[in-house]
Write an enzyme that holds these catalytic residues in place. Sequence first.
Site, PDB file in Angstrom:
ATOM      1  N   GLY A 108      44.720  25.888  -0.693  1.00  0.00           N
ATOM      2  CA  GLY A 108      45.780  25.567  -1.111  1.00  0.00           C
ATOM      3  C   GLY A 108      47.325  25.421  -0.551  1.00  0.00           C
ATOM      4  O   GLY A 108      47.450  24.429  -1.733  1.00  0.00           O
ATOM      5  N   LYS A 159      35.889  23.668  -6.537  1.00  0.00           N
ATOM      6  CA  LYS A 159      35.987  25.047  -6.912  1.00  0.00           C
ATOM      7  C   LYS A 159      36.193  24.134  -8.986  1.00  0.00           C
ATOM      8  O   LYS A 159      34.594  23.435  -8.889  1.00  0.00           O
ATOM      9  CB  LYS A 159      37.551  24.854  -7.591  1.00  0.00           C
ATOM     10  CG  LYS A 159      37.834  24.900  -5.707  1.00  0.00           C
ATOM     11  CD  LYS A 159      38.908  25.586  -5.332  1.00  0.00           C
ATOM     12  CE  LYS A 159      38.851  26.207  -3.118  1.00  0.00           C
ATOM     13  NZ  LYS A 159      40.062  26.436  -3.489  1.00  0.00           N
ATOM     14  N   HIS A 173      33.740  33.992  -2.889  1.00  0.00           N
ATOM     15  CA  HIS A 173      34.843  33.193  -3.229  1.00  0.00           C
ATOM     16  C   HIS A 173      36.601  34.150  -3.064  1.00  0.00           C
ATOM     17  O   HIS A 173      36.680  34.849  -4.186  1.00  0.00           O
ATOM     18  CB  HIS A 173      35.246  32.007  -3.425  1.00  0.00           C
ATOM     19  CG  HIS A 173      36.816  30.985  -3.217  1.00  0.00           C
ATOM     20  ND1 HIS A 173      37.599  30.755  -2.890  1.00  0.00           N
ATOM     21  CD2 HIS A 173      36.337  30.108  -2.125  1.00  0.00           C
ATOM     22  CE1 HIS A 173      38.509  30.097  -3.562  1.00  0.00           C
ATOM     23  NE2 HIS A 173      37.761  29.363  -2.690  1.00  0.00           N
ATOM     24  N   GLU A 212      38.009  32.935   4.920  1.00  0.00           N
ATOM     25  CA  GLU A 212      39.185  31.412   4.592  1.00  0.00           C
ATOM     26  C   GLU A 212      40.673  32.991   4.347  1.00  0.00           C
ATOM     27  O   GLU A 212      40.783  33.401   3.876  1.00  0.00           O
ATOM     28  CB  GLU A 212      38.820  31.301   3.216  1.00  0.00           C
ATOM     29  CG  GLU A 212      37.641  30.190   3.280  1.00  0.00           C
ATOM     30  CD  GLU A 212      37.707  29.705   2.183  1.00  0.00           C
ATOM     31  OE1 GLU A 212      36.936  28.232   2.493  1.00  0.00           O
ATOM     32  OE2 GLU A 212      37.479  30.197   0.838  1.00  0.00           O
ATOM     33  N   ASN A 232      33.903  22.655  -1.889  1.00  0.00           N
ATOM     34  CA  ASN A 232      34.383  23.011  -2.895  1.00  0.00           C
ATOM     35  C   ASN A 232      34.844  22.734  -3.294  1.00  0.00           C
ATOM     36  O   ASN A 232      36.165  22.647  -3.258  1.00  0.00           O
ATOM     37  CB  ASN A 232      34.383  24.865  -2.314  1.00  0.00           C
ATOM     38  CG  ASN A 232      34.141  25.755  -3.500  1.00  0.00           C
ATOM     39  OD1 ASN A 232      34.262  25.275  -4.444  1.00  0.00           O
ATOM     40  ND2 ASN A 232      35.665  27.246  -3.645  1.00  0.00           N
ATOM     41  N   GLU A 244      39.064  33.403  -5.187  1.00  0.00           N
ATOM     42  CA  GLU A 244      39.443  33.078  -6.390  1.00  0.00           C
ATOM     43  C   GLU A 244      38.762  33.869  -6.974  1.00  0.00           C
ATOM     44  O   GLU A 244      38.839  34.565  -8.227  1.00  0.00           O
ATOM     45  CB  GLU A 244      39.557  31.454  -6.423  1.00  0.00           C
ATOM     46  CG  GLU A 244      40.512  31.080  -6.075  1.00  0.00           C
ATOM     47  CD  GLU A 244      40.020  29.312  -5.130  1.00  0.00           C
ATOM     48  OE1 GLU A 244      39.277  29.135  -5.782  1.00  0.00           O
ATOM     49  OE2 GLU A 244      41.228  29.060  -4.320  1.00  0.00           O
ATOM     50  N   SER A 263      42.801  25.274   3.360  1.00  0.00           N
ATOM     51  CA  SER A 263      43.758  23.827   4.206  1.00  0.00           C
ATOM     52  C   SER A 263      43.161  23.080   5.060  1.00  0.00           C
ATOM     53  O   SER A 263      43.905  22.220   5.984  1.00  0.00           O
ATOM     54  CB  SER A 263      44.929  24.153   4.593  1.00  0.00           C
ATOM     55  OG  SER A 263      45.866  24.814   2.708  1.00  0.00           O
TER      56      SER A 263
HETATM   57  P1  13P Z   1      41.372  24.236  -0.001  1.00  0.00           P
HETATM   58  O1  13P Z   1      40.858  22.997   1.408  1.00  0.00           O
HETATM   59  O2  13P Z   1      41.666  23.362  -1.007  1.00  0.00           O
HETATM   60  O3  13P Z   1      42.435  25.014   1.338  1.00  0.00           O
HETATM   61  O4  13P Z   1      40.422  25.323   0.108  1.00  0.00           O
HETATM   62  C1  13P Z   1      39.853  25.802   0.545  1.00  0.00           C
HETATM   63  C2  13P Z   1      39.161  27.240   0.137  1.00  0.00           C
HETATM   64  O5  13P Z   1      38.939  27.850  -1.310  1.00  0.00           O
HETATM   65  C3  13P Z   1      37.566  25.995  -0.310  1.00  0.00           C
HETATM   66  O6  13P Z   1      36.220  27.292  -0.568  1.00  0.00           O
END
Ligand code: 13P
Length: 257
Positions: free
Chosen positions: A179, A17, A103, A173, A15, A105, A218
């Site tokens: 992150g 983002k 997601h 997740e 992803n 976010e 992560s």
């Molecule tokens: P990270 O791997 O940067 O922690 O992000 C995970 C994520 O949100 C994938 O959708």
Amino acid sequence: MTAGAGKIRPLVAGNWKMNGLKAGLHEALTVRDALTAPLANIAADVMIAPPATLLLAMADACHPGPLSFAGQDCHVNASGAHTGDISAEMLKESGATAVIVGHSERRADHGETDRIVQSKAAAARRAGLTAIICLGETIGERNAGLALSVVARQLKNSVPDGATAADTVIAYEPVWAIGTGLTPSPADVAEVHGLIRRDLITRFGAEGAAMRLLYGGSVKPDNARVLLTVDNVNGALVGGASLKASDFLAIVRAYES
Ligand code: 13P
């Protein structure tokens, strides 16, 4: 148990983002080339979800090949007066075979509820895309002992009726692992994924047993093998470490036999 054991073919999805300009397309080409050889026999499907602005160019540049593509969100409608939004049909026409929905976010930044996520997953199905439906608790919820009940509620309300293993992927997740460099213990991942699997089987029977359950948060080259060999983990949803082909491929290699 080795990564990839069992009959569910794993999926490693990156992803991106809100990252990536045309100058970054070569990272996808590097992944595509590695999957063509030397990783042609890797026991997993590999996917990148670039920003929508790069989807068409990336899919075209990497075609033909083993790498597939996803959108990061879609509107519930196929078309209409929704400025700035993108439909599942548009993603499909741009080369996507899947779309990430729900997601954390988007849930946090755009107030997306489980019911909205469920409608988006249904929209993905309407367009012929696989919905990668994201779930996960916050740190406050985990510390309060609510992780399992939060995930169970999100699962129940975010997955549309009639979901199948072909049109639905679940991504666990934990919000606090995204992150941050933090990850749950393998035992904690196993506990949550076990709950998700049981609930999916109760609701969808054999389709629920065959759905892919991804872990995200992560995932890095140095922890991928540990996380991806946990029971009921059928792949990864990778954020930051998917932006560089070398890191992403090191994660994909967890499925090298
Ligand atoms: P990270 O791997 O940067 O922690 O992000 C995970 C994520 O949100 C994938 O959708």
